[in-house]
Design a protein around this motif. Structure first.
Motif, PDB file in Angstrom:
ATOM      1  N   ARG A   2       0.921  -1.030   0.042  1.00 19.59           N
ATOM      2  CA  ARG A   2       0.069   0.024   0.196  1.00 19.59           C
ATOM      3  C   ARG A   2       0.794   1.288   0.070  1.00 19.59           C
ATOM      4  N   TYR A   3       1.942   1.116   0.459  1.00 16.52           N
ATOM      5  CA  TYR A   3       3.054   2.424   0.579  1.00 16.52           C
ATOM      6  C   TYR A   3       4.291   1.917   0.369  1.00 16.52           C
ATOM      7  N   ASP A   9       9.505  -1.481   2.641  1.00 16.20           N
ATOM      8  CA  ASP A   9       8.268  -1.796   2.096  1.00 16.20           C
ATOM      9  C   ASP A   9       8.285  -2.756   1.084  1.00 16.20           C
ATOM     10  N   VAL A 106      -4.138   5.952  -6.901  1.00 15.53           N
ATOM     11  CA  VAL A 106      -2.726   6.132  -6.174  1.00 15.53           C
ATOM     12  C   VAL A 106      -2.012   7.270  -6.378  1.00 15.53           C
ATOM     13  N   ILE A 131       0.378  10.020   3.399  1.00 13.48           N
ATOM     14  CA  ILE A 131      -0.186   8.795   3.710  1.00 13.48           C
ATOM     15  C   ILE A 131      -1.359   9.014   4.684  1.00 13.48           C
ATOM     16  N   ARG A 136      -5.583   7.142   0.212  1.00 11.61           N
ATOM     17  CA  ARG A 136      -4.669   6.512  -1.174  1.00 11.61           C
ATOM     18  C   ARG A 136      -3.608   5.815  -0.736  1.00 11.61           C
ATOM     19  N   PRO A 137      -3.224   4.648  -1.410  1.00 15.69           N
ATOM     20  CA  PRO A 137      -1.909   4.106  -1.793  1.00 15.69           C
ATOM     21  C   PRO A 137      -0.915   5.194  -2.140  1.00 15.69           C
ATOM     22  N   ILE A 313       1.214  -2.472  -6.000  1.00 12.66           N
ATOM     23  CA  ILE A 313       0.251  -1.712  -5.245  1.00 12.66           C
ATOM     24  C   ILE A 313      -1.348  -2.006  -5.883  1.00 12.66           C
ATOM     25  N   ASN A 316      -2.722  -4.918  -4.931  1.00 13.08           N
ATOM     26  CA  ASN A 316      -3.489  -4.882  -3.469  1.00 13.08           C
ATOM     27  C   ASN A 316      -4.648  -4.052  -3.434  1.00 13.08           C
ATOM     28  N   LEU A 317      -5.176  -3.541  -4.419  1.00 13.17           N
ATOM     29  CA  LEU A 317      -6.207  -2.382  -4.299  1.00 13.17           C
ATOM     30  C   LEU A 317      -7.481  -2.989  -4.111  1.00 13.17           C
TER      31      LEU A 317
END
Ligand code: CP
Length: 317
Positions: A2-3, A9, A106, A131, A136-137, A313, A316-317
């Motif tokens: 997500r980040y 990460d 994003v 963040i 949003r990511p 990303i 993973n949405l």
């Protein structure tokens, strides 16, 4: 994912590098992932490579892309809470961020260190507000303390060119007329250690980077000694990190410029730099134009690092 603001990460870096090489082999295999998804790229600072490579990566994935240059055509943004806004900044980041989040799926953010306040810079005040408030990511397109998309591209480039499993990788300071942030060297050191390379950092005394990013690397103040046996030379300028000199230029010593004589001390090393580069300050024309220079390959791999991160990303949405 997500980040994406740090090597932390990315999870297992070897897996991420394998994935990146798969992405590179078939850049358009994931076009459905980004269908009807919108990337908003927000720039507080100038860019050539990050802007183009990230937009290209998003297009490879089928995304729509919007770009906002905060300092050109947008309202000037206040970033401090509690300020009486009677100056030249008509909009506050605390409204602007959630509004931006309304229009996209994003968000990529570029916000360099300002050197006005070390604590603000090293707490990543700007990107962390995105963040917290965008919903949003969010991924870094170079923040105050790190440039992870660049470091990821650099690791892909080393993997593609290394001749032995654990190459000696030397990060060298070089002179520059302006005070530059520590984001690129911080990330390069951190990612190169995570990749398992032998990492040596060389710079004049006073240019020590934050230990948070250099743990696992060896510091060598003698540049010639550091270059001995190196497989990769990564040149970069940065301003001082340690107090009381945070953000200051302490040296303009041109004997630190990477030239053919210094490259001759290495094990026929490749030359690397993130670009843009000041020729004949950081590196001589001869070295950057030599067949051992990887600077264009690194820039090309920025598309791949960005696509791999955006792909994760989107998944993973
Ligand atoms: N290396 C890099 O991030 O280049 P830009 O500043 O041009 O985006």
């Amino acid at each position: 994912m997500r980040y994406f603001t740090s090597v932390k990460d990315i999870g297992n870096l070897n897996d991420a590098l394998k994935e990146a090489l798969e992405v590179k082999a078939n850049k358009f295999a994931y076009q459905d992932l980004g269908k009807n998804r919108t990337l908003l790229m927000i720039f507080f600072n100038s860019s050539l490579r990050t802007r183009l490579s990230t937009q290209k990566a998003a297009m490879n994935l089928g995304m729509n892309v919007m770009v906002l240059d905060v300092n050109q055509g947008a309202w000037k943004l206040e970033t401090e809470r509690g300020v009486i806004m009677d100056g030249d900044k008509p909009e506050h980041l605390l409204e602007a961020i959630p509004v931006m989040g309304c229009y996209c799926d994003v968000i990529g953010v570029r916000a360099f260190a300002t050197f006005e306040n070390k604590e603000d810079d090293y707490s990543e005040k700007i990107i962390n507000q995105f963040i917290k408030y965008s919903g949003r990511p969010v991924f870094s397109m170079e923040a105050a303390t790190g440039h992870p998309l660049q470091a990821f591209a650099d690791m892909i480039t080393i993997e593609e060119n290394k001749k032995k499993p654990r190459p000696k990788v030397v990060l060298t300071w070089a002179p520059h007329p302006r005070a530059l942030p520590q984001a690129v060297p911080n990330s390069f050191a951190q990612w190169a250690v995570a990749a398992g390379y032998e990492v040596v950092i060389t710079h004049p005394e006073g240019y020590e980077l934050s230990k948070e990013f250099t743990e696992g690397a060896t510091i060598e103040y003698d540049q010639n000694k550091a270059f001995e046996g190196a497989d990769f030379i990564y040149a970069k300028n940065w301003a001082a990190y340690e107090d009381p000199n945070y953000g200051k230029i302490l040296s303009a010593d041109r004997s630190w410029t990477v030239n053919e004589e210094k490259m001759g001390l290495t094990a026929n090393a490749y030359f690397m730099h993130c670009l843009p580069v000041r020729r004949n300050m950081i590196v001589t024309d001869e070295v950057i134009e030599s067949e051992k220079s990887l600077v264009i390959e690194e820039a090309a791999n920025r598309e791949i690092s960005a696509e791999t991160v955006l792909k994760r990303i989107l998944e993973n949405l």
